[in-house]
Design an enzyme around this catalytic site. Sequence first.
Site, PDB file in Angstrom:
ATOM      1  N   GLU A 264       0.822  -1.217   0.000  1.00 55.22           N
ATOM      2  CA  GLU A 264       0.000   0.000   0.000  1.00 55.22           C
ATOM      3  C   GLU A 264       0.852   1.262   0.000  1.00 55.22           C
ATOM      4  O   GLU A 264       0.865   2.002   0.979  1.00 55.22           O
ATOM      5  CB  GLU A 264      -0.963  -0.025   1.190  1.00 55.22           C
ATOM      6  CG  GLU A 264      -0.353  -0.641   2.435  1.00 55.22           C
ATOM      7  CD  GLU A 264      -1.350  -0.892   3.538  1.00 55.22           C
ATOM      8  OE1 GLU A 264      -2.478  -1.306   3.255  1.00 55.22           O
ATOM      9  OE2 GLU A 264      -0.997  -0.665   4.704  1.00 55.22           O
ATOM     10  N   PRO A 265       1.535   1.507  -1.106  1.00 53.91           N
ATOM     11  CA  PRO A 265       2.385   2.691  -1.181  1.00 53.91           C
ATOM     12  C   PRO A 265       1.579   3.958  -1.460  1.00 53.91           C
ATOM     13  O   PRO A 265       0.546   3.923  -2.116  1.00 53.91           O
ATOM     14  CB  PRO A 265       3.279   2.386  -2.389  1.00 53.91           C
ATOM     15  CG  PRO A 265       2.436   1.519  -3.268  1.00 53.91           C
ATOM     16  CD  PRO A 265       1.543   0.729  -2.360  1.00 53.91           C
ATOM     17  N   GLY A 266       2.060   5.056  -0.933  1.00 49.70           N
ATOM     18  CA  GLY A 266       1.466   6.353  -1.218  1.00 49.70           C
ATOM     19  C   GLY A 266       2.541   7.282  -1.741  1.00 49.70           C
ATOM     20  O   GLY A 266       2.623   7.611  -2.923  1.00 49.70           O
ATOM     21  N   ARG A 299       4.630  19.828   5.526  1.00 48.11           N
ATOM     22  CA  ARG A 299       5.670  18.876   5.938  1.00 48.11           C
ATOM     23  C   ARG A 299       6.881  19.529   6.611  1.00 48.11           C
ATOM     24  O   ARG A 299       7.342  19.031   7.647  1.00 48.11           O
ATOM     25  CB  ARG A 299       6.130  17.994   4.761  1.00 48.11           C
ATOM     26  CG  ARG A 299       5.021  17.095   4.192  1.00 48.11           C
ATOM     27  CD  ARG A 299       5.572  15.996   3.289  1.00 48.11           C
ATOM     28  NE  ARG A 299       6.188  14.944   4.071  1.00 48.11           N
ATOM     29  CZ  ARG A 299       7.474  14.697   4.100  1.00 48.11           C
ATOM     30  NH1 ARG A 299       8.304  15.420   3.379  1.00 48.11           N
ATOM     31  NH2 ARG A 299       7.948  13.734   4.851  1.00 48.11           N
ATOM     32  N   CYS A 329       1.224  33.270  10.264  1.00 48.04           N
ATOM     33  CA  CYS A 329       1.780  33.874  11.473  1.00 48.04           C
ATOM     34  C   CYS A 329       2.283  32.829  12.464  1.00 48.04           C
ATOM     35  O   CYS A 329       1.724  32.649  13.544  1.00 48.04           O
ATOM     36  CB  CYS A 329       0.729  34.749  12.130  1.00 48.04           C
ATOM     37  SG  CYS A 329       0.242  36.052  11.016  1.00 48.04           S
ATOM     38  N   GLU A 330       3.302  32.119  12.059  1.00 46.50           N
ATOM     39  CA  GLU A 330       3.944  31.116  12.912  1.00 46.50           C
ATOM     40  C   GLU A 330       5.418  31.073  12.519  1.00 46.50           C
ATOM     41  O   GLU A 330       5.727  31.073  11.319  1.00 46.50           O
ATOM     42  CB  GLU A 330       3.388  29.712  12.642  1.00 46.50           C
ATOM     43  CG  GLU A 330       1.930  29.535  12.954  1.00 46.50           C
ATOM     44  CD  GLU A 330       1.704  28.599  14.130  1.00 46.50           C
ATOM     45  OE1 GLU A 330       2.680  28.143  14.758  1.00 46.50           O
ATOM     46  OE2 GLU A 330       0.523  28.334  14.397  1.00 46.50           O
ATOM     47  N   TYR A 358       1.290  13.975   0.550  1.00 41.93           N
ATOM     48  CA  TYR A 358       1.097  14.641   1.844  1.00 41.93           C
ATOM     49  C   TYR A 358       1.274  16.156   1.714  1.00 41.93           C
ATOM     50  O   TYR A 358       1.790  16.817   2.605  1.00 41.93           O
ATOM     51  CB  TYR A 358       2.043  14.060   2.904  1.00 41.93           C
ATOM     52  CG  TYR A 358       1.913  12.554   3.008  1.00 41.93           C
ATOM     53  CD1 TYR A 358       0.744  11.982   3.515  1.00 41.93           C
ATOM     54  CD2 TYR A 358       2.921  11.693   2.565  1.00 41.93           C
ATOM     55  CE1 TYR A 358       0.606  10.595   3.584  1.00 41.93           C
ATOM     56  CE2 TYR A 358       2.783  10.312   2.626  1.00 41.93           C
ATOM     57  CZ  TYR A 358       1.622   9.785   3.146  1.00 41.93           C
ATOM     58  OH  TYR A 358       1.472   8.414   3.204  1.00 41.93           O
TER      59      TYR A 358
END
Length: 400
Positions: A264-266, A299, A329-330, A358
């Site tokens: 089950e690769p993504g 990520r 704002c982080e 992702y």
Amino acid sequence: MFEWKQGQLFCEGVAVEKIARKYGTPVYIYSKDAIVKQISHIKEAFEGFNYLITYSLKANGNPYLLKLMINEGLGADTVSMGEVKLALKSGFRPNTIVFAGVGKREDELEFAIENGIKLINVESEEELNLLDSIAARKGKRVDIALRVNPDVRPDTIEKISTARKDSKFGIETESVERIFKNFKSKYLNIRGLHIHIGSQIFDWKPYKEAIERVEHLIDEVEIFDIGGGFGVDYHGGNREFDFQGLRENVLKPLSEKVGEIITEPGRFIVAPSGVLVTRVLYRKRNFVIVDAGMNDFSRPAYYGAFHRILNVHLRGKGKEIFAIGGPVCESTDVFGKEFEIERPERGDLLAIMDTGAYGMSMASNYNARPRPAEVLCDGETVKLIRRRENLDEVIWKNVP
Ligand code: LLP
């Protein structure tokens, strides 16, 4: 494929700059060719065995990409009712869909049973009992696999490692043994074992090691799901997952023991097949501020993950070292601290590379920011496969 032609980054036959001008920024751009090529590497490893590649929807669930996966003969690995529905609606046949997930709600299990999907991967004894009672209530026979926690530690990022005893995933081996010995059900058919040892793995050895831990249980089942996790080189080098080694050392011996192997690769399929293109808004000190933020691509902020960032149009201005950050704002909304990059100026386009997995699937509306558009390149053709969210949708849509 992403390639340079006369100093410009192209996605297949079209200049990235042209796509960004038409669809605006930030925009995710995917290459059909690249996806098909990545899939072919996996197929090569499994060639000749009875196998099913179930693409992990969580990596990127765009329905147009899913249609591509179906055309390539892939099944779907899903982890929620939403993903099961997405898979069905995109055209995956129920008998190619696998439903995993550590916390499935009762209505999600019911939905999976009603739709006759191939396998439900059970992650705890309580889930097993609940599923048994639902199947009995519905009078349906259900094929399941047990997800085993083999307690291995592949050499990968701590935050995405999943097969250690102290992680929440899977059933520990001793309990699986107990289930095989004692669990009797008229409705549940334990057809498979499932492991998933983590992500960003390049070596076949952790797969081998994990399978060896459950070797004594393999005789009980017909299907073995080795999970996903094949790594990609985010540095753009030539580090590659050792599919040949996997074939020889893992799949060959396994195929002699079970009737079907699932993987089950993504990430491996979609990560290198996509880029996020963003426009430079401002420069100050050693900073470049771009119009994509951690809400669009999280990520780096979540995992400190590295992604190459390139100026998509090289004009020979020379390279300099910059930090590249978004508008959110982080302080963690930076895509990297020390990038040597062709001197970007206000208005330039940058490509954050290998963001097909992702990326969009983890995008959010933080800071009331609409999620980006997505386009798919196929030769000279560019197709909008998800339009940019608009502000009305972000701000008011769900407010009664
Ligand atoms: N199967 C199971 C049971 C999984 O939990 C996952 C990923 C996969 C398959 C697919 O793994 P892949 O082939 O893509 O490595 N958001 C993180 C990755 C989380 C992975 C979660 N599970 C990231 O951006 O690195």
